[in-house]
Each structure stands twice: as structure tokens, then as C-alpha cells.
Design a protein around this motif. Structure first.
Motif, PDB file in Angstrom:
ATOM      1  N   VAL A 161     -37.483 -40.688 -46.003  1.00  0.00           N
ATOM      2  CA  VAL A 161     -36.313 -40.186 -45.463  1.00  0.00           C
ATOM      3  C   VAL A 161     -35.960 -38.999 -46.718  1.00  0.00           C
ATOM      4  N   VAL A 162     -35.812 -37.758 -46.369  1.00  0.00           N
ATOM      5  CA  VAL A 162     -35.571 -36.575 -47.462  1.00  0.00           C
ATOM      6  C   VAL A 162     -34.150 -36.205 -47.124  1.00  0.00           C
ATOM      7  N   SER A 163     -33.083 -36.376 -48.029  1.00  0.00           N
ATOM      8  CA  SER A 163     -31.904 -35.703 -47.908  1.00  0.00           C
ATOM      9  C   SER A 163     -31.898 -34.403 -48.634  1.00  0.00           C
ATOM     10  N   ALA A 164     -31.718 -33.335 -48.016  1.00  0.00           N
ATOM     11  CA  ALA A 164     -31.958 -31.953 -48.552  1.00  0.00           C
ATOM     12  C   ALA A 164     -30.678 -31.512 -48.796  1.00  0.00           C
ATOM     13  N   ARG A 165     -30.401 -31.138 -50.035  1.00  0.00           N
ATOM     14  CA  ARG A 165     -28.810 -30.785 -50.452  1.00  0.00           C
ATOM     15  C   ARG A 165     -29.031 -29.025 -50.336  1.00  0.00           C
ATOM     16  N   ILE A 166     -28.559 -28.759 -49.283  1.00  0.00           N
ATOM     17  CA  ILE A 166     -28.984 -27.185 -48.844  1.00  0.00           C
ATOM     18  C   ILE A 166     -27.617 -26.593 -49.190  1.00  0.00           C
ATOM     19  N   GLY A 167     -28.279 -25.491 -49.964  1.00  0.00           N
ATOM     20  CA  GLY A 167     -27.321 -24.369 -50.514  1.00  0.00           C
ATOM     21  C   GLY A 167     -26.702 -23.462 -49.501  1.00  0.00           C
ATOM     22  N   THR A 168     -27.347 -22.286 -49.505  1.00  0.00           N
ATOM     23  CA  THR A 168     -26.866 -21.152 -48.395  1.00  0.00           C
ATOM     24  C   THR A 168     -28.083 -20.732 -47.671  1.00  0.00           C
ATOM     25  N   VAL A 169     -28.085 -21.419 -46.537  1.00  0.00           N
ATOM     26  CA  VAL A 169     -29.438 -20.962 -45.654  1.00  0.00           C
ATOM     27  C   VAL A 169     -29.080 -20.087 -44.689  1.00  0.00           C
ATOM     28  N   GLU A 170     -29.800 -18.803 -44.927  1.00  0.00           N
ATOM     29  CA  GLU A 170     -29.674 -17.724 -43.967  1.00  0.00           C
ATOM     30  C   GLU A 170     -30.831 -16.701 -44.186  1.00  0.00           C
ATOM     31  N   ASP A 171     -30.659 -15.450 -43.350  1.00  0.00           N
ATOM     32  CA  ASP A 171     -31.781 -14.601 -43.357  1.00  0.00           C
ATOM     33  C   ASP A 171     -31.962 -14.020 -44.794  1.00  0.00           C
ATOM     34  N   ARG A 172     -30.780 -13.798 -45.496  1.00  0.00           N
ATOM     35  CA  ARG A 172     -30.735 -13.043 -46.833  1.00  0.00           C
ATOM     36  C   ARG A 172     -29.415 -13.310 -47.532  1.00  0.00           C
ATOM     37  N   PRO A 173     -29.596 -13.149 -48.766  1.00  0.00           N
ATOM     38  CA  PRO A 173     -28.366 -13.385 -49.560  1.00  0.00           C
ATOM     39  C   PRO A 173     -27.201 -12.343 -49.140  1.00  0.00           C
ATOM     40  N   ARG A 174     -25.881 -12.832 -49.034  1.00  0.00           N
ATOM     41  CA  ARG A 174     -24.755 -11.783 -48.764  1.00  0.00           C
ATOM     42  C   ARG A 174     -23.657 -11.918 -49.743  1.00  0.00           C
ATOM     43  N   ASN A 175     -23.714 -12.581 -50.718  1.00  0.00           N
ATOM     44  CA  ASN A 175     -22.711 -12.524 -51.718  1.00  0.00           C
ATOM     45  C   ASN A 175     -23.328 -13.091 -53.059  1.00  0.00           C
ATOM     46  N   LEU A 176     -22.151 -13.033 -54.215  1.00  0.00           N
ATOM     47  CA  LEU A 176     -22.681 -13.474 -55.347  1.00  0.00           C
ATOM     48  C   LEU A 176     -23.202 -14.952 -55.375  1.00  0.00           C
ATOM     49  N   ARG A 177     -22.420 -15.676 -54.947  1.00  0.00           N
ATOM     50  CA  ARG A 177     -22.884 -17.253 -55.117  1.00  0.00           C
ATOM     51  C   ARG A 177     -24.230 -17.386 -54.464  1.00  0.00           C
ATOM     52  N   SER A 178     -24.465 -16.778 -53.281  1.00  0.00           N
ATOM     53  CA  SER A 178     -25.836 -17.111 -52.472  1.00  0.00           C
ATOM     54  C   SER A 178     -26.963 -16.275 -53.366  1.00  0.00           C
ATOM     55  N   LEU A 179     -26.681 -15.403 -54.370  1.00  0.00           N
ATOM     56  CA  LEU A 179     -27.958 -15.204 -55.285  1.00  0.00           C
ATOM     57  C   LEU A 179     -28.487 -16.527 -56.082  1.00  0.00           C
ATOM     58  N   SER A 180     -27.522 -17.652 -56.230  1.00  0.00           N
ATOM     59  CA  SER A 180     -27.932 -18.888 -56.674  1.00  0.00           C
ATOM     60  C   SER A 180     -28.363 -19.844 -55.821  1.00  0.00           C
ATOM     61  N   THR A 181     -27.479 -19.983 -54.599  1.00  0.00           N
ATOM     62  CA  THR A 181     -27.685 -21.180 -53.743  1.00  0.00           C
ATOM     63  C   THR A 181     -28.468 -20.638 -52.552  1.00  0.00           C
ATOM     64  N   TRP A 182     -29.063 -19.367 -52.383  1.00  0.00           N
ATOM     65  CA  TRP A 182     -29.823 -19.189 -51.292  1.00  0.00           C
ATOM     66  C   TRP A 182     -31.095 -19.908 -50.774  1.00  0.00           C
ATOM     67  N   LEU A 183     -31.182 -20.413 -49.562  1.00  0.00           N
ATOM     68  CA  LEU A 183     -32.582 -21.070 -49.108  1.00  0.00           C
ATOM     69  C   LEU A 183     -32.891 -20.136 -47.897  1.00  0.00           C
ATOM     70  N   SER A 184     -34.167 -19.451 -48.040  1.00  0.00           N
ATOM     71  CA  SER A 184     -34.872 -18.821 -47.088  1.00  0.00           C
ATOM     72  C   SER A 184     -35.484 -19.769 -45.832  1.00  0.00           C
ATOM     73  N   TYR A 185     -35.544 -19.147 -44.813  1.00  0.00           N
ATOM     74  CA  TYR A 185     -35.945 -19.882 -43.651  1.00  0.00           C
ATOM     75  C   TYR A 185     -37.331 -20.210 -43.924  1.00  0.00           C
ATOM     76  N   SER A 186     -38.204 -19.383 -44.815  1.00  0.00           N
ATOM     77  CA  SER A 186     -39.375 -19.567 -45.108  1.00  0.00           C
ATOM     78  C   SER A 186     -39.573 -20.864 -45.971  1.00  0.00           C
TER      79      SER A 186
END
Length: 257
Positions: free
Chosen positions: A152-177
Motif C-alpha cells: 500500500v502506497v500512500s501518495a501525499r499529493i501536492g498539486t495535481v494538474e496539467d500545469r502549475p498555475r500559482n506560486l505555491r504549485s511551483l513547489s508542489t506540482w505533480l504532473s499527470y505523467s
């Protein structure tokens, strides 16, 4: 592979990538889904035992994206995010499915200050009742892994979306790939037990140490920095906490927003 919450942002984003890599998918959601070749769609709730039994027929792994994705009434978080996760894990156990990825969240640690250097691990410090539910999800994953020899993997997801959209997501982004890479690392992992990893991309400005995922052969490749020039936000993100607006006083505990 079964994906719960398959009509949501994460499920919608990874489906075509997983299909292209040869995965056959079972898609479970309350929202009807137009299944593509290689997919079987089921409209229903993962809290329903019969629906889960049908969805798990013939699959070899579960990706559990289902549940509320923001702060909500405690009764709803308890029923769907916590009891629902238990239902998914127990149904997987009964069906002999040994590999499960749980969509946890950085909001499980959201009341920690933003670290000055990428941090390898953090103890739970939720920023909301939603974050509490994610801590409970991780605990449920651990007990099922330990008691039933599951992976069991618990994935602490940051910000999952197609592209970063704000300053926070430059650090927390998770690409779909990269999320697909994490899913495939989970399904290939021949290491029973509970594994908690930072589910982020290889971002230049990352707050979390991506070597955390190397123990399960998760190696992210994308970097949010490609979008940095488009984002015009001065200073540090938000209130200085990992959870950002989830931890803001105007968002009261248990009040949906």
C-alpha cells in the motif's frame, strides 16, 4: 487496474496516459463516464459492497482517488474519505488484490511551516478535517499492509494538474505523467508493506525530498519551472504553511468551501 473517483481531475488526467501504456482500466465514479477502448466504466459508489465487488473483478491493482477533495462536513469525510477507504482496502483484500495506491495529501502535514530545504519526511500535522481524514487514510493503509501482506502506497499529493498555475504549485506540482510513473511504480513494487511518499514532480523549488520515493522506484521527471515566467506573485506563498489556504482562519473546520 481499478481507478476510483475516475471522473475527477486526477483520474481524467491519467486515463489516456495509462491506456497508451497498455493498461486496461476499470473506472468507478458516481458521475457517468464515457468509456474508451480498454476501459470499463461503472457508475456507483465505492462505499457499496456489491459495486466494489463488481469493479474489482479481474483487476490486479487499485488506485483510490475517490472522496471529497476539500474541507467538508465531518460526517461526510467520515463516511466517504475514511470509512470509504476502509471499504476499498477490505474489498481489495477479499478480492486478492495486493497493490493499492491511496491518494493521500500534503494537507496531512499542512500545518507544518514550509521547510527551508526539501524535507524527507514529516509527521502528521493536518491543517483541516480533510487533512485529518488523509492521516486516517494513511493509517488504514498501514494496518491493511501489515495485517494482510499487501503493498500500500500512500501518495501525499501536492498539486495535481496539467500545469502549475500559482506560486505555491511551483513547489508542489505533480504532473499527470509523473503521477502515472508513481502508479506504475506502485503496481510493480515487489515489497509488501506501507510506503508513504511525496507525490510531487522533480520541481526546482520543491519543498519535499523526491528521494523519499526512490525506495519504491518512483523517479519523477517533470519540473514546474517551465511555467515560472507566467506566474506573477511576489513573496512567499500564502501564510507560510504547507497547507496554505486550507489552514487560513477564514476556512473554519468542517465548513465546506
Amino acid at each position: 487496474m481499478l481507478i476510483t473517483g475516475a471522473a475527477g481531475k486526477a483520474g481524467t488526467g491519467v486515463r489516456p496516459l495509462l491506456r497508451a501504456r497498455g493498461h486496461e482500466l476499470v473506472l468507478l465514479d458516481l458521475t457517468p463516464i464515457d468509456a474508451q477502448p480498454g476501459e470499463r466504466a461503472i457508475t456507483g459508489s465505492f462505499t457499496d459492497e456489491a459495486t466494489l465487488s463488481d469493479a474489482l473483478n479481474g483487476v490486479d491493482a487499485v488506485v483510490h482517488f475517490g472522496g471529497y477533495s476539500r474541507e467538508h462536513l465531518w460526517s461526510n469525510l467520515l463516511d466517504i474519505n475514511i470509512s470509504g477507504t476502509n471499504a476499498v482496502l477490505d474489498a481489495a483484500r477479499r478480492a486478492g488484490v495486493r497493490h493499492v495506491l491511496l491518494a493521500s495529501s500534503t494537507h496531512a502535514v499542512g500545518y507544518h511551516p514550509i521547510p527551508s530545504i526539501p524535507v524527507h519526511d514529516l509527521p502528521p500535522r493536518p491543517d483541516s478535517l480533510y487533512g485529518v481524514a488523509k492521516v486516517a487514510m494513511e493509517a488504514l493503509g498501514a494496518v491493511y499492509a501489515d495485517r494482510y501482506d499487501m503493498t500500500v502506497v500512500s501518495a501525499r499529493i501536492g498539486t495535481v494538474e496539467d500545469r502549475p498555475r500559482n506560486l505555491r504549485s511551483l513547489s508542489t506540482w505533480l504532473s499527470y505523467s509523473d503521477l502515472v510513473r508513481l502508479i506504475e511504480a506502485t503496481t510493480a513494487l515487489d515489497l509488501p508493506g506501507s510506503h508513504t511518499v511525496w507525490a510531487i514532480s522533480a520541481n526546482t523549488r520543491r519543498w519535499f525530498d523526491i528521494s523519499n520515493g526512490q525506495g519504491i522506484d518512483y523517479y519523477p521527471e517533470d519540473d514546474a519551472e517551465f511555467a515560472a515566467a507566467e506566474i506573477f506573485e511576489p513573496g512567499a506563498p500564502g501564510n507560510g504553511l504547507i497547507g496554505a489556504e486550507f489552514a487560513d482562519p477564514e476556512h473554519e473546520l468542517g465548513v465546506p468551501w
